[in-house]
Design an enzyme around this catalytic site. Sequence first.
Site, PDB file in Angstrom:
ATOM      1  N   HIS A 142       5.938 -14.171   3.995  1.00  0.00           N
ATOM      2  CA  HIS A 142       5.914 -13.257   2.853  1.00  0.00           C
ATOM      3  C   HIS A 142       5.246 -13.847   1.612  1.00  0.00           C
ATOM      4  CE1 HIS A 142       8.282  -9.738   4.093  1.00  0.00           C
ATOM      5  NE2 HIS A 142       8.965 -10.570   4.842  1.00  0.00           N
ATOM      6  N   LYS A 170       9.628  -5.974 -11.657  1.00  0.00           N
ATOM      7  CA  LYS A 170       9.521  -7.004 -10.615  1.00  0.00           C
ATOM      8  C   LYS A 170      10.338  -8.201 -11.069  1.00  0.00           C
ATOM      9  CE  LYS A 170       4.660  -5.796  -9.668  1.00  0.00           C
ATOM     10  NZ  LYS A 170       4.756  -5.416  -8.255  1.00  0.00           N
ATOM     11  N   ARG A 171      10.696  -9.075 -10.133  1.00  0.00           N
ATOM     12  CA  ARG A 171      11.320 -10.313 -10.585  1.00  0.00           C
ATOM     13  C   ARG A 171      10.345 -11.023 -11.520  1.00  0.00           C
ATOM     14  NH1 ARG A 171       9.677 -14.839  -7.254  1.00  0.00           N
ATOM     15  NH2 ARG A 171       8.406 -14.119  -5.502  1.00  0.00           N
ATOM     16  N   LYS A 184       3.259 -12.981 -11.355  1.00  0.00           N
ATOM     17  CA  LYS A 184       3.283 -11.525 -11.505  1.00  0.00           C
ATOM     18  C   LYS A 184       2.774 -11.089 -12.885  1.00  0.00           C
ATOM     19  CE  LYS A 184       6.927 -10.896  -8.078  1.00  0.00           C
ATOM     20  NZ  LYS A 184       6.208 -10.083  -7.087  1.00  0.00           N
ATOM     21  N   THR A 215       5.955  -4.110  -2.527  1.00  0.00           N
ATOM     22  CA  THR A 215       6.455  -2.842  -1.998  1.00  0.00           C
ATOM     23  C   THR A 215       6.737  -1.864  -3.130  1.00  0.00           C
ATOM     24  OG1 THR A 215       8.692  -3.778  -1.913  1.00  0.00           O
ATOM     25  CG2 THR A 215       7.418  -3.753   0.136  1.00  0.00           C
ATOM     26  N   LYS A 251       6.289   2.402  -3.549  1.00  0.00           N
ATOM     27  CA  LYS A 251       7.301   3.345  -4.054  1.00  0.00           C
ATOM     28  C   LYS A 251       6.728   4.160  -5.213  1.00  0.00           C
ATOM     29  CE  LYS A 251      10.660  -0.158  -2.862  1.00  0.00           C
ATOM     30  NZ  LYS A 251      11.418  -1.289  -3.395  1.00  0.00           N
TER      31      LYS A 251
END
Length: 873
Positions: A409, A607-608, A613, A718, A722
């Site tokens: 992942h 997001k975390r 990110k 993901t 969504k």
Amino acid sequence: MSLIGNRQLQSGLRTSSSAISAPKIRSVACKVAEKDGKGSKAAPIRSVAVKAAAPAKAAAPKSESVPVEKVLDKASMMFGRTGDLTTKDKYLGLSWTVREDLIRRFNKTHDYWKKNDVKKVYYLSAEFLMGRSLINTVMNLGLEGKYAEALTALGVDMEEIAAEERDASLGNGGLGRLAACFLDSIATLDLPGWGYGIRYKYGMFKQGLDKGGYQTELPDIWLQDGNPWEIKTNIKHEICFGGKTVKKDGKTVWTPSERVWAVAYDNPIPGFQTPTTSNLRLWDCVPNTEFDLASFNAGDYDLATVERERAESISAVLYPNDATPEGKELRLKQQYFFVAASLADVFADFKAKHGTKWELLPTKACFQMNDTHPTIAVAEVMRILVDIEGLEFDAAWSITTKMLNYTNHTVMPEALEKWPVKVMAKMLPRHMQMIEMIDDAWVGWMESNLEGVDKQKRIDAMKIVSPNQWNPDELLVNMAYLAVVGSKCVNGVAYIHSEIIKTDVFPDFYAVMPSKFQNKTNGVTPRRWMAWCNPELTSLISEKLGDDTWINDAGQLAKLREFATDPGFQAKWKAVKQTRKAMLAALIKKLHGDDVNLDAMFDVQIKRIHEYKRQYMNVLSIIWKYKQLKKMSPEERAKQTPRVCIFGGKAASAYDMAKRIIRLITAVGDTINHDPETKDLIRLYIIPDYNVTAAETLIPAAELSQHISTAGTEASGTSNMKFQMNGCLIIGTLDGANIEIAEETGEENLFIFGILADELAGLRATRKDFKTDPRFDELMADIAGGFVGDKEFFKPMVDSVSNMDIGNDWYLVANDFASYLAAQEKVDECYKDQAEWTRRSIMYTAGSGKFSSDRTIREYAEDIWDVTPARPQ
């Protein structure tokens, strides 16, 4: 050759008027690794077309309405009273009543599977981010009508009742939410399969924000009122740690120094429009000795409970801080604990049916290891087969490598776990020996089969046990390498990620066993993440398509494309979005006390919190926008696109820079939210303790979502799927699943910016020489000068991306900043044309069929697991 090296694609996706068709993106963007390690041409790229969905299944017949007396009776039996029931009481009474339907289907399913001796898949994951269960269970079972009259009689609605449920705190982010989606699809597709994980007593942590805007961490005591959705079983397995190994009668015997019990709690997982009800079995850790009465009577009260406390710590918290030696040991114990319990469970079930015919085991069971956390399974399967069942090493290895599979992942080095040999040998001495035996056999195979002048270099690069590059005196066990060597199949989770695995993460392994590597692009369940969390949109789509069969056949959403420019349909579509925005505005009002402009664009990044990110870059752009608004006249401001910017996510407790990013978000919000000149044009909020329930409000309301990780660092994502399902536009880099979303949605409908994956290494190497954008420099000076306060606290953040004598801007915020601002300007202009914005929104939903987890799971079942549907009859 690296990913996305073709400049034609780059310019095409960076320009909104690109003429490259969606199917062509794959052929251009993904021409990577044209030759495998042996010089042959790579296999043709899988078609982007979504596999045909299975025929829609008829819904189970709806039952008679449940009388309110049944719910009240259940509540009165639980609480010992018949009147003055609180909403919490009613929730529990309703849940325990629904549970009866759920368990009947659960038992029927497993009786059928047992009778027919079906092959099962077991999904091993450290995380299962399930969220709340009541609405999902009621809707998947088709019981909403059955309970409608009872709820009316109780004077409550389903939303009010459901709000009393605590989120199941069994995960942190996309990894756990993906696992939950997969379980939903496994059940819906009638596949015999279970999930296995840990029943964390306190979750990861409950995130708070103190008065200064800093993250605080508190235990998430989500089980304090009980959990009606779990079943405590009488199944338990002894799990061992520590001790030593000795030779006895020619065999190696492990004598542990610590023993605990893994107790099974079952969580039934209902499929939609099917009687199939699968299972998530979670393990709770309890001591061998609950209480040492002798120590207590001797006055040593602490010693009397020390064994219980030591055991309970194993299943207490998700991802305990591993910055200390004790933390590292606890993490390893956690991982082994749930893997060993799960394997013991499956092996006991097999042995009860088939005795010692272990050669049959791969025909009855297969395992999917969700990232590196469960990869100790390779050594544990070998230990069971060799030490307990008496198989020869080669026979055991043949069985192991036929039934274990590994999903990678991440490309982040810190997430590819490497355990110090000293820690592994201390906590799991027999497993360390088994890993060394596996490594020796693997090295022996390579010595016999590899050729070329660089043979020894390649062997050294692929050893499972090797020196720490930063400390040559320390040996490390590379758990990802153990997984690759010990698995039947290895897969990435988006096309670009799967190619990076081959070219950058495991290139030497791919060269010697290319057929082992696959891609399985992630997906999300359209039931929870569209149908149930966005009922207004669900009703509109079902009305337009004629029925709701698209919920289990998401490919039908493509039919919406023909209505994307229909003014009447656009008006209804926009009205749905406004309804959901009003719900999110109410949440912001509840949390922050502010009313927000419903005509503003709702811009969301959830997001975390992590440097890759790049929430940091997003905040910088918000500061820049605010500064420009301050310079404008009232007439100029009236022409601007208003935004409400919303963040959500937790920073890991030991991740200092992530915590600073959260503080910067809150500091900027404090600065801009009540500025009378600009507050109607720009706002910034963070949703504390972001979880599944919050996401179910945020995602349907969002109009722009940010997926802006540095290209080549995000495996898939993901949340982007969504958001896409719910008609939210994306601003993002060519990273993870963004590329495939562009293929399905139309690349001209995304706002793409930034560097490319194949540029990453070179730009990092030359970052010190990069001439930064003046706007970036201005913002760095602003923050360093105290523009949003707390300048000393923010200094390390400034240095990390702007002072190359201290930091290195590893995620290239400065490099991408100018193109990010340019993409944001395109966003603003597009939003002014609401007909065009709505057209794109419809196209996003229409293109989301591929990203149903039903498609992903069907591919796993066919290409990796060899598991077929077994619907209870």
